[in-house]
Design an enzyme around this catalytic site. Structure first.
Site, short mmCIF file in Angstrom:
data_model
loop_
_atom_site.label_atom_id
_atom_site.label_comp_id
_atom_site.label_asym_id
_atom_site.label_seq_id
_atom_site.Cartn_x
_atom_site.Cartn_y
_atom_site.Cartn_z
N THR A 111 -2.86 -31.31 24.94
CA THR A 111 -2.58 -31.09 23.51
C THR A 111 -1.07 -30.95 23.36
O THR A 111 -0.37 -31.93 23.23
CB THR A 111 -3.35 -29.87 22.96
OG1 THR A 111 -3.17 -28.75 23.84
CG2 THR A 111 -4.84 -30.18 22.85
N LYS A 147 -5.34 -28.38 31.77
CA LYS A 147 -4.45 -28.46 30.63
C LYS A 147 -4.26 -27.06 30.08
O LYS A 147 -5.12 -26.18 30.21
CB LYS A 147 -4.98 -29.41 29.55
CG LYS A 147 -6.27 -29.00 28.86
CD LYS A 147 -6.18 -27.99 27.74
CE LYS A 147 -5.24 -28.39 26.65
NZ LYS A 147 -5.26 -27.34 25.55
N THR A 188 -6.56 -21.02 25.84
CA THR A 188 -6.66 -22.43 25.50
C THR A 188 -6.23 -23.26 26.68
O THR A 188 -5.21 -23.91 26.70
CB THR A 188 -5.86 -22.79 24.24
OG1 THR A 188 -6.17 -24.11 23.88
CG2 THR A 188 -4.40 -22.60 24.40
N GLU A 213 4.36 -23.35 25.71
CA GLU A 213 5.00 -24.05 24.59
C GLU A 213 6.45 -23.61 24.43
O GLU A 213 6.74 -22.43 24.21
CB GLU A 213 4.20 -23.81 23.31
CG GLU A 213 2.88 -24.55 23.33
CD GLU A 213 1.96 -24.17 22.20
OE1 GLU A 213 1.01 -24.94 21.95
OE2 GLU A 213 2.16 -23.12 21.57
N ASN A 247 4.58 -24.04 17.03
CA ASN A 247 3.37 -23.46 16.44
C ASN A 247 3.45 -23.32 14.93
O ASN A 247 2.42 -23.21 14.26
CB ASN A 247 3.09 -22.10 17.09
CG ASN A 247 2.44 -22.28 18.45
OD1 ASN A 247 1.26 -22.59 18.54
ND2 ASN A 247 3.23 -22.13 19.51
N THR A 261 0.14 -29.13 10.59
CA THR A 261 0.69 -30.02 9.58
C THR A 261 1.73 -30.98 10.14
O THR A 261 2.15 -31.90 9.45
CB THR A 261 1.36 -29.20 8.45
OG1 THR A 261 2.31 -28.30 9.04
CG2 THR A 261 0.32 -28.39 7.72
#
Length: 396
Positions: A146, A172, A183, A269, A391, A396
């Site tokens: 992702t 992942k 996640t 991230e 994040n 969007t």
């Protein structure tokens, strides 16, 4: 095996490609074993378990065997109600039919955006396209990502009963990663012949000291699991807890899980550094795990590491609120080999040396409690400006 993967063990195939869930990137992947494999799984502790987890747990409950795994990324099929559950069953049925397998020999896994219905027509069309795509582990690794920035896979080779045994893995995970599963997805394959009950026990135990010891941001997701498949094609004598080389196999499984865990933590991230927190001399293993996870999960510690700031006060602060009894006068704290706290008191150190140490990609924090014989290690990453950027616009 530096280029090893889930297809390194005998009898496993894997692949991945773009089926249309995402705009361009690979989003559908699969693993297939030539023969039914004894299987085990561990799952997220989030009370909102996504539809694929429920279906996969049902598959494993019937016979504790799997022969295929179908994974999609881009849409999590989580919080999607009865419609989402039926789509997960539909995914399982379609993929099992493709390989002419009983449905309960198939696991389904999804990751991505929560609350969106999975586009089943695209998934079904993708399943039909599998024969036209090259089978390769790298494409499988790409198809499950992702916000990850790199694929994560590994394999190691063992010698058991005079036979070559291989354990492979892929994973992942980048954000919403927190202890007790998050996640992240993990897939483990081996050609060893392993008793299913003992495989399940080993996976649960090893998960506690590997996948459950990583954190990126303190959020625990709804979709995450680790699945292990052992197809027995190495033809070793069945591995059980009583086998003389059981610990060899178990240590190999731990190496694979720990390596994947560290890759996930490093790929947090926006992260620029891997942080490893080792707690030694704790009174119990549980205390060591809790303290190490608390320190590596502290936003203030993570921010200090990002800024190359040897702010040991933030480490001590996290240690103090971890909720475990400590004897301050016994504690030593180190940044790598630089002592910053000794017997509970600050120690003068060279700031330039500390800056230089913190300016590298892998940062180790060691806390010696001197209260017992237990230890534990947790892994995380620094907290950067890019984490917020990624994040803030995820949906969007």
């Amino acid at each position: 095996m530096s280029d090893g993967s889930v297809i390194s063990p005998q009898g496993f195939q894997a692949g991945g490609f773009h089926c249309g869930i995402k705009r361009k990137r690979p989003d559908l992947g699969w693993i297939y074993s030539e023969v039914p494999a004894d299987a085990a799984g561990v799952y997220t502790t989030n009370q909102f378990q996504a539809a694929p987890l429920k279906v996969t747990q049902e598959s494993l409950a019937i016979e504790q065997k799997l022969q295929s795994i179908l994974v999609n990324s881009g849409v999590a099929n989580s919080c999607t109600g009865e419609e989402g559950l039926q789509k997960a069953y539909n995914m399982r049925a379609s993929f099992a039919q493709h390989f002419s397998l009983p449905e309960h020999y198939t696991a389904v896994v999804s990751t991505g955006l929560i609350g969106t219905q999975i586009p089943m027509e695209k998934v079904k069309q993708g399943i039909n396209q599998i024969p036209f795509h090259v089978q390769e582990a790298e494409q499988f690794g790409r198809s499950i990502l992702t916000t990850d920035t790199f694929i994560k896979h590994i394999a190691i080779e063992l010698n058991i009963d005079g036979q070559k045994v291989i354990i492979g893995g892929a994973a992942k995970g980048s954000g919403m990663v927190h202890p007790n599963m998050a996640t992240m997805l993990g897939f483990l394959t081996t050609d060893a012949k392993v008793d299913q009950d003992d495989l399940s026990d080993a996976l649960s135990e090893i998960t506690q000291s590997t996948f459950n010891m990583i954190t990126v941001d303190g959020d625990t997701s709804t979709n995450d699991m680790v699945l292990a498949m052992a197809n027995g094609m190495a033809e070793n004598n069945p591995l059980t807890k009583d086998h003389p080389e059981w610990q060899v196999f178990k240590q190999g499984l731990k190496i694979v899980c720990e390596s994947l865990s560290k890759m996930i933590a490093r790929d947090g991230e926006g992260a620029t550094k891997l942080i490893e927190v080792e707690v030694k001399g704790a009174s119990t293993n549980e205390a060591a795990q809790k303290i190490s996870k608390t320190i590596v999960g502290s936003n203030l510690v993570k921010s200090a590491v990002f800024g190359n700031d040897a702010n040991w006060g933030r480490i001590v602060n996290a240690l103090g609120y971890a909720g475990e009894p400590i004897q301050l006068e016994k504690i030593n704290v180190y940044l790598g080999n630089i002592t910053v706290i000794e017997n509970g008191n600050p120690v003068s150190f060279n700031e330039e040396d500390a800056l230089s140490y913190l300016n590298q990609e892998n940062v180790q924090i060691i806390v010696d409690l001197n209260q017992g014989d237990s230890d534990a290690t947790a892994w995380g990453c620094d907290l950067t400006y890019d984490y917020v950027k990624i994040n803030a616009a995820y949906r969007t």
